[in-house]
Design an enzyme around this catalytic site. Structure first.
Site, mmCIF file in Angstrom:
data_model
loop_
_atom_site.group_PDB
_atom_site.id
_atom_site.type_symbol
_atom_site.label_atom_id
_atom_site.label_comp_id
_atom_site.label_asym_id
_atom_site.label_seq_id
_atom_site.Cartn_x
_atom_site.Cartn_y
_atom_site.Cartn_z
ATOM 1 N N LYS A 27 0.864 -1.189 0.000
ATOM 2 C CA LYS A 27 0.000 0.000 0.000
ATOM 3 C C LYS A 27 0.897 1.235 0.000
ATOM 4 O O LYS A 27 1.769 1.360 0.859
ATOM 5 C CB LYS A 27 -0.887 -0.044 1.251
ATOM 6 C CG LYS A 27 -1.929 1.045 1.327
ATOM 7 C CD LYS A 27 -2.925 0.737 2.453
ATOM 8 C CE LYS A 27 -3.872 1.899 2.682
ATOM 9 N NZ LYS A 27 -4.804 1.631 3.780
ATOM 10 N N ARG A 51 -14.251 -7.157 -1.813
ATOM 11 C CA ARG A 51 -15.077 -6.252 -1.018
ATOM 12 C C ARG A 51 -16.506 -6.271 -1.546
ATOM 13 O O ARG A 51 -16.749 -6.751 -2.664
ATOM 14 C CB ARG A 51 -14.553 -4.821 -1.179
ATOM 15 C CG ARG A 51 -13.076 -4.673 -0.969
ATOM 16 C CD ARG A 51 -12.486 -3.648 -1.934
ATOM 17 N NE ARG A 51 -11.012 -3.672 -1.876
ATOM 18 C CZ ARG A 51 -10.291 -2.887 -1.108
ATOM 19 N NH1 ARG A 51 -10.869 -1.978 -0.385
ATOM 20 N NH2 ARG A 51 -8.981 -2.986 -1.075
ATOM 21 N N ASP A 71 -1.720 10.532 -5.828
ATOM 22 C CA ASP A 71 -0.326 10.350 -6.246
ATOM 23 C C ASP A 71 0.143 8.907 -6.106
ATOM 24 O O ASP A 71 1.287 8.585 -6.373
ATOM 25 C CB ASP A 71 0.595 11.290 -5.441
ATOM 26 C CG ASP A 71 0.512 11.020 -3.943
ATOM 27 O OD1 ASP A 71 -0.233 10.101 -3.522
ATOM 28 O OD2 ASP A 71 1.184 11.738 -3.173
ATOM 29 N N ASP A 105 -16.714 -0.108 -0.258
ATOM 30 C CA ASP A 105 -15.414 -0.639 -0.713
ATOM 31 C C ASP A 105 -14.530 -1.013 0.465
ATOM 32 O O ASP A 105 -13.487 -1.639 0.274
ATOM 33 C CB ASP A 105 -14.694 0.380 -1.607
ATOM 34 C CG ASP A 105 -14.508 1.726 -0.913
ATOM 35 O OD1 ASP A 105 -15.521 2.360 -0.602
ATOM 36 O OD2 ASP A 105 -13.350 2.115 -0.668
HETATM 37 P P1 AMP Z 1 -9.838 4.665 1.131
HETATM 38 O O1 AMP Z 1 -10.381 5.938 1.704
HETATM 39 O O2 AMP Z 1 -8.481 4.308 1.653
HETATM 40 O O3 AMP Z 1 -10.806 3.550 1.174
HETATM 41 O O4 AMP Z 1 -9.563 4.988 -0.411
HETATM 42 C C1 AMP Z 1 -10.560 5.248 -1.325
HETATM 43 C C2 AMP Z 1 -10.006 5.185 -2.721
HETATM 44 O O5 AMP Z 1 -9.029 6.195 -2.937
HETATM 45 C C3 AMP Z 1 -9.328 3.875 -3.064
HETATM 46 O O6 AMP Z 1 -9.635 3.599 -4.401
HETATM 47 C C4 AMP Z 1 -7.876 4.209 -2.881
HETATM 48 O O7 AMP Z 1 -7.039 3.367 -3.623
HETATM 49 C C5 AMP Z 1 -7.810 5.638 -3.375
HETATM 50 N N1 AMP Z 1 -6.692 6.406 -2.819
HETATM 51 C C6 AMP Z 1 -6.523 6.812 -1.550
HETATM 52 N N2 AMP Z 1 -5.371 7.522 -1.418
HETATM 53 C C7 AMP Z 1 -4.801 7.561 -2.646
HETATM 54 C C8 AMP Z 1 -3.600 8.141 -3.184
HETATM 55 N N3 AMP Z 1 -2.742 8.827 -2.417
HETATM 56 N N4 AMP Z 1 -3.349 7.953 -4.495
HETATM 57 C C9 AMP Z 1 -4.192 7.270 -5.269
HETATM 58 N N5 AMP Z 1 -5.324 6.714 -4.838
HETATM 59 C C10 AMP Z 1 -5.640 6.845 -3.546
HETATM 60 MG MG MG Z 2 -10.699 1.642 0.749
#
Ligand code: AMP
Ligand code: MG
Length: 487
Positions: A114, A184, A126, A253
């Protein structure tokens, strides 16, 4: 890779063989100057991996994604999800699954990096992650494991030697996450809107093969799967409620089909008991507040059920009717499990009609008197080492008297009730101020507070000399504790 066999990697990749529409094959983006921050030795052992002969330099290369083990087949998964109620196309925007590793007893685990760079699902992100949040996921997910709660786990954190730009420039990091799978509710939602209508059935069959092979020959596998996931999620949420865990971002998700807690972003543990507690800075309406978690779980399960409708019955209306009835059973299952859990927390044997009132009265008292959730149960177990005046209180003493009376019923004994309570009430949780202290030190290069905290959290139900240093709630301050997503 020469060390491969010595380490013990046994990759057997199956998800990467699913249709291209469901994933993208791509490697992690190499990083500049990786440096190992923490490696989880007990998890390595459980996985049948041995890193003892690997140099720190090689470990850093491995866990940054710079040096991929032989047998890996790197992918980013596509998925969708309802974020705060709104449907969005998502996918691994900053994560790469390097493969499925089989442990010695042939249990299958996704190994995922990650913070490993951009993917086609990165949207405006990013693809990277900062050290603080990755170490935070490591600490809290391992704490959950110590608490006996189903969870993805953390194998390692490395610093990348690159900066990531958030509000400030921060040290970049990669976390190695280990999960029974990353399937998920949102993965199912993605297949439902896919161009190829066969994807849903493909994912469904895959999920059953991987997680629930016992229902493979069932005449009603979709109904069975829905019931199993409902049961697992209801138990999971009850476990969260037991220890005061607030996930903070229960989007679809972030709900696994395996029943593991996933995605430690804005999560945190509640100290002062308040059912409306919210830590996440973006959860302005309290959608994911402590006491909303069961309701939201049910809402997410309804989204899962919707995906399964075509597999439940040929006739859509029949499918919807069956799915709705099953989803509605969540409330009853959850309530039953929750009362059972609360009885365990109070050391009550058997079931009495007055129990519900006894339990609710305690919670109401805690709320009104701003009592610490964890420490109130420690107090009842005589495990609160510091004297706390809050319990020298008329109404609490009156409640305690009723509780003592109830404890005498059903062949109980002080030993039996205490044993039950000790199994269900942690003495320590990862308190926010302790976690922050550990992260601040780590950011300035001192990992000892994080390592000490992790050590304590390995056995949260056991006492010991060091435990009391971790039991106190944060000293009073004007600052409200806030957590953040996607950092
Ligand atoms: P999460 O809030 O961690 O469940 O993330 C929601 C979505 O945003 C998922 O598809 C993650 O892969 C994407 N995401 C979160 N942070 C980043 C980042 N820095 N760069 C690219 N995608 C991100
Ligand atoms: Mg997520």
């Amino acid at each position: 890779m020469s060390n491969n066999n010595k380490i013990g990697w046994r990759f057997d990749n199956t998800y990467s063989k699913l249709p291209n529409s469901m994933l993208t094959k791509l490697p992690p983006t190499p990083v500049k100057a990786p440096e190992l921050i923490v490696l989880n030795h007990s998890l390595s052992k459980m996985l049948g991996l041995d890193f003892t002969d690997v140099s720190d330099k090689n470990l850093a290369s491995i866990f940054s994604g710079n040096l991929l083990p032989e047998g890996s087949d790197t992918i980013a998964q596509a998925y969708a999800g309802h974020q705060f109620g709104h449907f969005t196309l998502l996918g691994d925007g900053r994560a790469i699954i390097i493969g499925e590793h089989l442990s010695r007893n042939n249990k299958r685990f996704d190994i995922q990096f990650k913070g490993s760079g951009k993917t086609p699902y990165s949207r405006n992100g990013d693809g990277r992650a900062a050290l603080g949040p990755m170490l935070r996921e490591y600490i809290i997910s391992e704490a959950m494991f110590g608490l006996g709660i189903p969870t993805t786990r953390s194998l390692a954190v490395v610093k990348t030697g690159e900066k990531v730009i958030r509000e400030n420039a921060l040290d970049g990091a990669v976390l190695t996450r280990v999960a029974e799978s990353h399937i998920r509710v949102g993965t199912f939602q993605y297949t439902v809107i896919a161009e190829d209508k066969r994807d849903l059935k493909t994912l469904f069959d895959y999920t059953i093969d991987r997680h629930y092979p016992n229902i493979k020959d069932s005449k009603t596998p979709a109904i069975d799967l829905l019931k199993i996931v409902i049961e697992k999620q209801s138990k999971l949420i009850v476990d969260w409620m037991r220890v005061g865990f607030i996930h903070g971002v229960m989007n679809t998700d972030n709900m696994t089909i395996s029943g593991e807690t996933i995605d430690y972003g804005p999560c945190a543990f509640m100290d002062t008991y308040d059912p409306e507690t919210v830590f996440s800075s973006i959860d302005e309406n309290g959608r994911y507040a402590f006491f909303n978690q069961p309701g939201i779980a049910k809402w997410n399960l309804a989204r899962f059920a919707e995906c399964l409708v075509p597999l439940i019955a040929e006739d859509k209306n029949t499918g919807i009717k069956i799915a709705t009835e099953i989803v509605n059973s969540f409330s009853e299952i959850y309530t039953k499990n929750w009362f059972e859990m609360m009885r365990n927390k109070l050391g009550l044997l058997g079931k009495e009609t007055k129990d519900e009132k006894l339990i609710m009265d305690l919670l109401t008292w805690m709320h009104k008197n701003k009592a610490d959730y964890t420490n109130t149960f420690c107090f009842l177990m005589n495990q609160n080492l510091e004297k706390n005046k809050i319990y020298d209180n008329q109404s609490f003493i009156a409640w305690e008297k009723q509780w003592q009376e109830r404890l005498k019923t059903n062949n109980n004994s002080p030993e039996k009730s205490l044993k039950l309570m000790r199994l269900n009430n942690p003495l320590v949780i990862p308190r926010n101020h302790k976690v922050e202290e550990a992260l601040e030190s780590a950011n300035s290069g001192d990992l000892n507070p994080a390592k000490n905290l992790l050590k304590i959290l390995e056995k949260p139900y056991e006492g010991g000399k060091e435990v009391n240093k971790y039991q106190s709630p944060a000293p009073p301050s004007d600052k409200i504790y806030k957590t953040f997503c996607g950092t």
